[in-house]
Design an enzyme around this catalytic site. Structure first.
Site, PDB file in Angstrom:
ATOM      1  N   ASN A 187       0.835  -1.201   0.000  1.00 60.41           N
ATOM      2  CA  ASN A 187       0.000   0.000   0.000  1.00 60.41           C
ATOM      3  C   ASN A 187       0.869   1.250   0.000  1.00 60.41           C
ATOM      4  O   ASN A 187       1.992   1.254   0.513  1.00 60.41           O
ATOM      5  CB  ASN A 187      -0.999  -0.011   1.167  1.00 60.41           C
TER       6      ASN A 187
ATOM      7  N   GLU B 142       0.346   5.271   0.851  1.00 59.20           N
ATOM      8  CA  GLU B 142      -0.514   6.328   1.378  1.00 59.20           C
ATOM      9  C   GLU B 142      -0.104   7.697   0.841  1.00 59.20           C
ATOM     10  O   GLU B 142       0.979   7.853   0.267  1.00 59.20           O
ATOM     11  CB  GLU B 142      -0.453   6.342   2.911  1.00 59.20           C
TER      12      GLU B 142
ATOM     13  N   CYS C  98      -4.366   0.792  -2.201  1.00 63.43           N
ATOM     14  CA  CYS C  98      -4.168  -0.491  -1.523  1.00 63.43           C
ATOM     15  C   CYS C  98      -3.169  -1.367  -2.278  1.00 63.43           C
ATOM     16  O   CYS C  98      -3.032  -1.275  -3.500  1.00 63.43           O
ATOM     17  CB  CYS C  98      -5.482  -1.240  -1.412  1.00 63.43           C
TER      18      CYS C  98
ATOM     19  N   GLU D  17      -3.330  -4.559  -2.961  1.00 64.86           N
ATOM     20  CA  GLU D  17      -3.954  -5.473  -3.920  1.00 64.86           C
ATOM     21  C   GLU D  17      -4.241  -4.781  -5.245  1.00 64.86           C
ATOM     22  O   GLU D  17      -3.993  -5.342  -6.312  1.00 64.86           O
ATOM     23  CB  GLU D  17      -5.275  -6.031  -3.361  1.00 64.86           C
TER      24      GLU D  17
ATOM     25  N   CYS E 138     -10.213  -4.833   1.296  1.00 66.27           N
ATOM     26  CA  CYS E 138     -11.279  -3.854   1.504  1.00 66.27           C
ATOM     27  C   CYS E 138     -12.313  -3.989   0.382  1.00 66.27           C
ATOM     28  O   CYS E 138     -12.112  -4.730  -0.585  1.00 66.27           O
ATOM     29  CB  CYS E 138     -10.695  -2.441   1.543  1.00 66.27           C
TER      30      CYS E 138
ATOM     31  N   CYS F 178     -11.012  -3.238  -3.149  1.00 67.10           N
ATOM     32  CA  CYS F 178     -10.158  -4.317  -3.646  1.00 67.10           C
ATOM     33  C   CYS F 178     -10.983  -5.540  -4.001  1.00 67.10           C
ATOM     34  O   CYS F 178     -10.711  -6.222  -4.992  1.00 67.10           O
ATOM     35  CB  CYS F 178      -9.093  -4.665  -2.619  1.00 67.10           C
TER      36      CYS F 178
END
Length: 162
Positions: free
Chosen positions: A64, A66, A75, A77, A114, A117
């Site tokens: 990930n 940010e 993210c 994924e 999430c 994802c």
């Protein structure tokens, strides 16, 4: 017009012992953990890594990323699947492993993809007309296994619009 009727789903995850994994899955778990260690997460300190094997055996990993301008971060994924699809659009992803680190750096945290994802994974399953095995690392050295995104996202957009 239909009368009231029930729409139901049945989902389950399997708990897998690390010693029951083959070399490919063990390597992916190692790469996902390595990727999590290198994640850029200075705001949440929630570091996630993901690793994937494509149908031709190539493996890739990502983490990930940010950004202070929330929600610009991405993210692990979605970075990973986006990269592999951009560079190898005809190769099906077969196994995805996810690892997350606790914010206090005391070890692994149990995490599932999430919602964004999950829907992204669903797109790849639709494109390739095959489920993607998803393994999620856990602190007790076991993994959760989903046989496909249906196990994590039972009511996808495409399911309800048929």
């Amino acid at each position: 017009m239909e009368k009231n009727r029930k729409i139901s789903s049945n989902s389950s995850l399997e708990i897998v012992q690390r010693e029951d994994l083959d070399a490919i899955r063990l390597n992916l778990a190692h790469l996902a953990r390595k990727a999590a260690d290198l994640a850029y997460a200075p705001y949440s300190n929630f570091r996630v890594g993901a690793a994937v094997v494509l149908e031709d055996g190539q493996t890739f990993w990502a983490n990930n990323q940010e950004n202070i301008c929330f929600p610009v971060g991405v993210c692990a994924e979605r970075i990973l699947l986006g990269y592999t699809h951009a560079n190898f659009p005809h190769l099906k992803p077969e196994i995805l492993v996810i690892a997350a680190l606790k914010s206090d750096n005391s070890g692994l945290a149990t995490v599932t993809p999430c919602g964004l994802c999950r829907q992204s994974i669903s797109e790849f399953e639709m494109k390739f007309k095959a489920p993607l095995e998803i393994l999620m690392c856990r602190p007790d050295d076991t993994l959760l296994r989903a046989s496909g995104i249906d196990q994590l996202l039972p009511y996808k957009f495409e399911d309800l619009n048929r």
